[in-house]
Design a protein around this motif. Structure first.
Motif, PDB file in Angstrom:
ATOM      1  N   ASN A 124       0.832  -1.207   0.000  1.00 23.94           N
ATOM      2  CA  ASN A 124       0.000   0.000   0.000  1.00 23.94           C
ATOM      3  C   ASN A 124       0.864   1.253   0.000  1.00 23.94           C
ATOM      4  O   ASN A 124       0.530   2.260  -0.639  1.00 23.94           O
ATOM      5  CB  ASN A 124      -0.918   0.022   1.219  1.00 23.94           C
ATOM      6  N   ILE A 176      -5.073   5.764   8.071  1.00 25.20           N
ATOM      7  CA  ILE A 176      -6.314   4.980   8.155  1.00 25.20           C
ATOM      8  C   ILE A 176      -6.989   5.360   9.472  1.00 25.20           C
ATOM      9  O   ILE A 176      -6.485   6.208  10.211  1.00 25.20           O
ATOM     10  CB  ILE A 176      -6.012   3.458   8.084  1.00 25.20           C
ATOM     11  N   CYS A 195      -6.614   3.203   2.245  1.00 28.31           N
ATOM     12  CA  CYS A 195      -7.833   2.754   1.552  1.00 28.31           C
ATOM     13  C   CYS A 195      -7.982   3.342   0.163  1.00 28.31           C
ATOM     14  O   CYS A 195      -8.590   2.712  -0.716  1.00 28.31           O
ATOM     15  CB  CYS A 195      -9.063   3.117   2.383  1.00 28.31           C
ATOM     16  N   ASP A 196      -7.467   4.530  -0.056  1.00 32.54           N
ATOM     17  CA  ASP A 196      -7.756   5.247  -1.303  1.00 32.54           C
ATOM     18  C   ASP A 196      -6.522   5.442  -2.180  1.00 32.54           C
ATOM     19  O   ASP A 196      -6.466   4.938  -3.297  1.00 32.54           O
ATOM     20  CB  ASP A 196      -8.408   6.587  -0.972  1.00 32.54           C
ATOM     21  N   GLU A 206      -5.112   2.047  -2.690  1.00 28.10           N
ATOM     22  CA  GLU A 206      -6.036   1.059  -3.278  1.00 28.10           C
ATOM     23  C   GLU A 206      -5.253   0.162  -4.228  1.00 28.10           C
ATOM     24  O   GLU A 206      -4.537   0.645  -5.112  1.00 28.10           O
ATOM     25  CB  GLU A 206      -7.164   1.773  -4.007  1.00 28.10           C
ATOM     26  N   GLU A 230     -16.557  -4.353  -0.504  1.00 22.70           N
ATOM     27  CA  GLU A 230     -15.294  -4.351   0.208  1.00 22.70           C
ATOM     28  C   GLU A 230     -14.498  -5.591  -0.175  1.00 22.70           C
ATOM     29  O   GLU A 230     -15.065  -6.659  -0.447  1.00 22.70           O
ATOM     30  CB  GLU A 230     -15.538  -4.323   1.723  1.00 22.70           C
ATOM     31  N   PHE A 237      -6.665  -8.208   0.856  1.00 23.46           N
ATOM     32  CA  PHE A 237      -5.950  -6.945   0.716  1.00 23.46           C
ATOM     33  C   PHE A 237      -4.450  -7.170   0.530  1.00 23.46           C
ATOM     34  O   PHE A 237      -3.675  -6.220   0.557  1.00 23.46           O
ATOM     35  CB  PHE A 237      -6.157  -6.079   1.966  1.00 23.46           C
ATOM     36  N   GLU A 276     -17.105  -0.140   9.047  1.00 26.05           N
ATOM     37  CA  GLU A 276     -16.903  -1.461   8.455  1.00 26.05           C
ATOM     38  C   GLU A 276     -17.385  -2.588   9.360  1.00 26.05           C
ATOM     39  O   GLU A 276     -17.486  -3.742   8.916  1.00 26.05           O
ATOM     40  CB  GLU A 276     -15.428  -1.656   8.095  1.00 26.05           C
ATOM     41  N   HIS A 325     -17.323   4.833   4.734  1.00 27.95           N
ATOM     42  CA  HIS A 325     -16.720   3.513   4.580  1.00 27.95           C
ATOM     43  C   HIS A 325     -17.102   2.793   3.289  1.00 27.95           C
ATOM     44  O   HIS A 325     -16.400   1.873   2.875  1.00 27.95           O
ATOM     45  CB  HIS A 325     -17.081   2.635   5.784  1.00 27.95           C
TER      46      HIS A 325
END
Length: 364
Positions: A31, A86, A143-144, A147, A181, A185, A263, A327
């Motif tokens: 990430n 996060i 998360c963004d 991604e 979701e 990951f 979440e 979320h």
């Protein structure tokens, strides 16, 4: 409210871990690689604050280290924006180190910087709101920007681009797609797309019609509930009350309340308890209207609608549901304290003023 300058190419942005320290774990290394690359593609230079990558256990045990990173970002005049790694669940533990530091509170007022994140970051946002700074309930790093698909989700990317001078988005409308979701990951899942669905509902008017206006204020419902109760940590309510983190009923008057669920996908009866806690504080009697985020994976989608309608006794209070923030993927960015208008019939949210101090952020 004090506004920040819009970002520009060449700016440095600080990455901070204010709640969970997972960004420093090996399982998030990919990430970091992706997020750094994307920030540089945006023309930004990421700077990881000294403790941001020290891992879950260290940061759990050292909230003062997390707080020092946030202060360091404000002390560094070369840093123009701050991006949260996060969420998590214990960022309230930073409050004594920040709210009792006169140098920090003065820096926030005198040298404002763009600040973005969501989830447990709600606590940071409310702290900044108390200090008079406009911040953004929007994209975060893992998360963004991190991604793991080959590209950022287009709707979220446009939201992040809106932080740049000349790219500000004044109108927020529903995404054409929504995304489930991920279950994986890991590095092995890099390059795989999220499962997506065509958005069939768009923004839904649960009750009310026409338009309503107000300044934006809200966050993650679970974070707000935790601030007001001892549900998660026995000292959280006491700490947050000491610093008047949750706005008084008078402060909610005329505001647009934005709420979304996390979440953990709270069961309907828990959602009812959370909303009743807000009702007991007089929030729904004070605000001009409510906008509600899409539940992650559309879990309890219909049940949540019924509970909102039941708990909010004032049937004239407008409630717009299924909005893309928080979320559920993708997400927009909502600026705290900015005057907005919600069109219940046209299904759109319009910012009535620039989010930025220079006033030149808007996209033509």
């Amino acid at each position: 409210m004090k506004k920040t300058q819009a970002l520009r190419k060449g700016d440095k942005v600080a990455i901070v871990s204010l709640s969970s320290g997972m960004l420093g774990e090996e399982f998030c290394s990919h990430n970091i690689e992706i997020g750094v690359r994307r920030l540089r593609e945006f023309g930004l230079e990421p700077v990881f604050m000294p403790n941001a990558l020290r891992g879950i256990e260290f940061l759990k045990n050292h909230p003062e280290a997390r707080a020092s990173d946030l202060k360091a970002a404000f002390l560094d005049d070369s840093v123009r924006g701050i991006i949260c790694a996060i969420g998590g669940d214990d960022t309230y533990r930073l409050l004594p180190y920040l709210m009792e530091d006169g140098e920090f509170t003065a820096l926030v007022r005198e040298k404002p910087k763009l600040f973005t994140g969501f989830s447990d970051t709600t606590v940071n946002h409310l702290m900044f709101y108390r200090l008079g700074l406009t911040t953004f309930y929007g994209p975060n790093f893992i998360c963004d920007l991190g991604e793991i698909a080959n590209e950022m989700l287009p709707y979220t990317r446009r939201a992040f681009e809106g932080y740049f001078a000349g790219r500000e988005k004044r109108t927020i409308t529903a995404s054409d797609l929504w995304y489930e979701e991920r279950k994986d990951f890991s590095r092995n899942a890099m390059g795989t797309d999220r499962i997506f669905h065509k958005e069939e509902r768009g923004y839904e008017a649960l009750q009310g019609e026409g338009t309503f206006r107000g300044r934006l204020l809200g966050g993650c419902l679970e974070s707000l509930y935790d601030i007001l109760t001892c549900t998660r940590y026995e000292d959280e309510k006491t700490v947050c009350e000491k610093y008047a983190l949750f706005p008084a009923q008078e402060e909610w008057k005329g505001k647009i309340l934005f709420l979304e669920t996390c979440e953990e996908k709270p069961a309907p009866e828990l959602l009812r308890k959370e909303l009743l806690t807000l009702r007991e504080r007089g929030v729904f009697d004070a605000v001009s209207g409510v906008i509600v985020g899409k539940p992650q994976d559309e879990q309890y989608y219909e049940e949540y609608k019924e509970i909102y309608a039941e708990v909010i006794e004032n049937k004239k209070l407008p409630v717009l549901y299924n909005v893309n923030f928080g979320h559920a993927m993708p997400r927009c960015a909502l600026p705290y304290g900015i005057e907005a208008e919600v069109d219940m019939d046209g299904k759109k949210i319009t910012l009535l003023e620039s989010m930025f101090a220079d006033g030149e952020g808007a996209e033509k």
